[in-house]
Design an enzyme around this catalytic site. Structure first.
Site, mmCIF file in Angstrom:
data_model
loop_
_atom_site.group_PDB
_atom_site.id
_atom_site.type_symbol
_atom_site.label_atom_id
_atom_site.label_comp_id
_atom_site.label_asym_id
_atom_site.label_seq_id
_atom_site.Cartn_x
_atom_site.Cartn_y
_atom_site.Cartn_z
ATOM 1 N N SER A 114 44.605 34.659 38.801
ATOM 2 C CA SER A 114 44.012 35.013 37.701
ATOM 3 C C SER A 114 42.708 34.881 37.803
ATOM 4 O O SER A 114 42.330 34.751 38.886
ATOM 5 C CB SER A 114 44.588 34.853 36.086
ATOM 6 O OG SER A 114 44.017 35.719 35.377
ATOM 7 N N ASP A 232 49.718 45.473 36.053
ATOM 8 C CA ASP A 232 49.138 44.438 35.175
ATOM 9 C C ASP A 232 48.784 45.041 34.166
ATOM 10 O O ASP A 232 47.703 46.375 34.035
ATOM 11 C CB ASP A 232 47.945 44.158 36.612
ATOM 12 C CG ASP A 232 47.196 42.856 35.383
ATOM 13 O OD1 ASP A 232 47.703 42.617 33.787
ATOM 14 O OD2 ASP A 232 46.812 42.319 36.253
ATOM 15 N N HIS A 287 51.251 41.078 34.669
ATOM 16 C CA HIS A 287 50.256 39.770 35.318
ATOM 17 C C HIS A 287 51.005 38.988 35.651
ATOM 18 O O HIS A 287 51.626 37.788 34.328
ATOM 19 C CB HIS A 287 49.583 40.054 34.397
ATOM 20 C CG HIS A 287 47.599 38.950 34.439
ATOM 21 N ND1 HIS A 287 46.706 39.106 35.225
ATOM 22 C CD2 HIS A 287 47.706 37.968 34.088
ATOM 23 C CE1 HIS A 287 45.948 38.270 35.643
ATOM 24 N NE2 HIS A 287 46.409 37.208 34.899
#
Length: 324
Positions: A114, A232, A287
């Site tokens: 991330s 995501d 995610h």
């Protein structure tokens, strides 16, 4: 993007003892691996400790360094929400350069989850000492985020950061104190972004005066691999993981290769691509929902032992300049 489950909650791995970089034979060397976690996570989290074990199980002899911005997990997590990313980057540059194993290795590999992915890219552009050989990022917001997600109930750090974010993204205080604001990028607010962005506009070389050192250092990579999560909904837009530009009004996606940042090679991405060193990958799921088989595959493909001669003569390392 203020609500996501800390990474790797589903990973299980057999515990192994920590090890240092080794030569597997006379011709190969196991490079150290540097990992930077994402928003809301911390270096003491069980999932990250299990990740280290998985790395060591997959590639025995790997020395793993978990980047941290504080000495405790709670403080490290706090700094994923609050802090000046430029100052944090200076901290990390010093941290890696001072590590006795990393600093004496011919190169290191790097894995970013991330926001940790674009931060590792920033590390490469701004210092790269020790130099990175392969960079792999998962769900990273290389072209920024255009939406802030709501926090989970009871998450004080997240809710406090969110309140400040929504009070004024481009305010100097917010840009120098709230981490996600420093990689916020709305294509409909580009003028404000270019004027006020504390971090992303700089490392993406989007301002009129280009930093040639950034381009040269990023182009020095042996491999740059960007993974996007197919479903995501936390990192918006998800295509940012591939450096794509999204027109929110039309819903259209402009791939990296159709953008000026690539065509004019502001960052060296075109140079990497022309050498066959730029990879765009997609993985299923939400995610940071990663299975251990996916991670093992990544570790084997990009972080396995490499020929010591290849490392010492790689175009990337030969392009390095002294960091000042």
């Amino acid at each position: 993007m203020l609500c996501f489950i800390p990474i790797l909650a589903c990973i299980t791995a057999t515990a192994v003892s920590a090890s240092i970089p080794t030569h597997n034979n006379a011709d190969q060397i196991q490079l150290p691996l540097v990992i930077w976690h994402g928003l809301g996570d911390d270096f003491q989290r069980d999932g990250l400790q299990e990740l280290v074990e998985l790395v060591e199980t997959t590639n025995p002899g790997t020395y793993v360094h978990l980047i941290h911005l504080a000495d405790t997990g709670s403080s490290d997590r706090q700094q994923t929400f609050f802090g000046n990313v430029t100052e944090q980057m200076e901290n990390v540059c010093g941290q890696l350069a001072a590590d006795p194993i990393l600093s004496t290795a011919p190169a290191v590999n790097a894995l970013g989850f991330s926001q940790g992915g674009q931060f590792l890219r920033g590390y490469i552009e701004r210092c790269n000492n020790p130099p990175v050989y392969n960079l792999v990022t998962y769900g990273s917001q290389h072209n920024g985020i255009s939406e802030f997600q709501s926090c989970k109930l009871g998450d004080w750090f997240c809710n406090s950061a969110e309140a400040l974010l929504r009070s004024g993204t481009w305010a100097d205080f917010v840009q120098s104190h709230i981490v996600p604001a420093q990689y916020f990028r709305d294509p409909e607010e580009l003028d404000q972004y270019l004027e006020h962005s504390n971090f992303l506009a700089d490392i993406n070389n989007e301002r009129a005066i280009k930093n040639e050192a950034y381009k040269k250092r990023l182009a020095s990579l042996n491999k740059f691999v960007m993974y996007m999560f197919e479903n995501d909904t936390v990192a918006v837009p998800k295509e940012s993981a591939h450096f794509a530009e999204i027109n929110a009004t039309e819903g259209s996606v402009t791939p990296l290769k159709d953008r000026l940042i690539y065509k004019e090679d502001w960052l060296g991405l075109k140079s990497l691509d022309e050498r066959g060193k730029l990879d765009f990958r997609t993985v299923p799921g939400e995610h940071m929902r990663l299975e251990d088989d996916q991670l093992k595959s990544t570790f084997k493909e990009f972080f396995s032992p490499v020929d010591s001669v290849i490392v010492s003569h790689s175009p990337g390392l030969l392009m390095q300049e002294p960091v000042v």
